[in-house]
Design a protein around this motif. Sequence first.
Motif, PDB file in Angstrom:
ATOM      1  N   GLN A 217      93.947  57.190  31.617  1.00 35.54           N
ATOM      2  CA  GLN A 217      94.029  58.530  30.829  1.00 35.54           C
ATOM      3  C   GLN A 217      95.371  58.940  29.821  1.00 35.54           C
ATOM      4  O   GLN A 217      95.998  58.177  31.341  1.00 35.54           O
TER       5      GLN A 217
ATOM      6  N   SER B  92      90.081  57.562  27.574  1.00 33.29           N
ATOM      7  CA  SER B  92      89.428  57.390  27.905  1.00 33.29           C
ATOM      8  C   SER B  92      89.021  58.638  27.324  1.00 33.29           C
ATOM      9  O   SER B  92      87.683  58.430  26.586  1.00 33.29           O
ATOM     10  N   ASP B  93      89.718  60.361  27.277  1.00 35.12           N
ATOM     11  CA  ASP B  93      89.077  61.214  26.769  1.00 35.12           C
ATOM     12  C   ASP B  93      89.935  60.929  25.619  1.00 35.12           C
ATOM     13  O   ASP B  93      88.617  62.314  24.503  1.00 35.12           O
TER      14      ASP B  93
ATOM     15  N   THR C  32      83.963  54.676  23.714  1.00 37.25           N
ATOM     16  CA  THR C  32      85.464  54.781  22.949  1.00 37.25           C
ATOM     17  C   THR C  32      86.537  53.762  22.600  1.00 37.25           C
ATOM     18  O   THR C  32      85.853  53.115  23.539  1.00 37.25           O
TER      19      THR C  32
ATOM     20  N   GLU D  45      89.444  54.149  35.523  1.00 37.52           N
ATOM     21  CA  GLU D  45      89.785  55.127  34.769  1.00 37.52           C
ATOM     22  C   GLU D  45      90.875  55.438  34.067  1.00 37.52           C
ATOM     23  O   GLU D  45      92.402  55.449  34.777  1.00 37.52           O
TER      24      GLU D  45
END
Length: 332
Positions: free
Chosen positions: A13, A16-17, A72, A11
Amino acid sequence: MAWYPRAKKLELQPESDAQQAIRPTQLILHSIVANWTARRTYEFWRDSTNLESHFGIGYGDRDIAQYIGTETRADANAGANRRSDGSGAISVETASNSKASDPWNASQVEELIALGVWAHQRHGIPLRICRTSGDPGFGYHSMFAAWSTSGTACPGPARIKQFKTVVFPGIVARATGKTSAPRTPTAPPKNDKPTAPATAVPVEDPMPAPTTLHESVAGGPDLPAGEWTELPAAEDTAILRGPCTYDVGVSATLSGTGDAGRVQMRFVHVDIETRRRSAALPVDVYVRGGDTGTQVSRRGALPAGQYLKIEALADGTGAAVTHRTVDGLVWR
């Protein structure tokens, strides 16, 4: 977020968020122009650039990783990353040689087919090749200019041919139950040497390779109130001449629609010799108010001796077409 069970989760970062949510409607294939594993592609996205893809596929057996959930936004597809309606594309980078001239090897073909089936089942991406840059379906990076701001040949001629004749037919065949058994993948290449062409996945009645249709025409006609008016093509008013089967989308930029009220667009077939016109084909679009753009698309069959044309009609006065773009696929 949606994570593909077959892929290793690496993932990214904060992307991703932090990045916006999308509703996936397309899956677009790329070559990264490097002999990289899926993990090395992840490290490049993490350390060297503000771009990223959802997936990376290396040359080796089951070497596939996912970097961002498919609901996303990822930033490898320019205008297809996320549209104003919230739709967007899933992007897949694949290892290649340093010139992006090699075909996908057998294990890459298998991963692309398996991922395509999952994207269809998980997100409802339709089993068709994208007809326009905004049309739901499957495609490759260089298919439409809107998917690359600076232009690109990605994923390269050999892989574009594979997409049309092996990968996409393989996705359709497996998703519809016509074939199921994956093949034994080849070993990954060494020293950036091109691999041998992948053996085609068995597919019943493989679809013929289409020709890509693209033209962009600046300027256009005024739309007299209450009259159907042909929109100009690059050479005349015809988009296509039969015989052929087509998936075509037309985007038009309109001005003066505030006074013109409703504006319609439609496709028609026109006999070349007699000029006899078909009844309006069952696709149209309505626009109200202000300068705006609109799009209409159609899949159909055009008989020999006929043209495919596009027309527009304004209810009131003052409307004009200022630009028109045609994108699509044609089978002859």
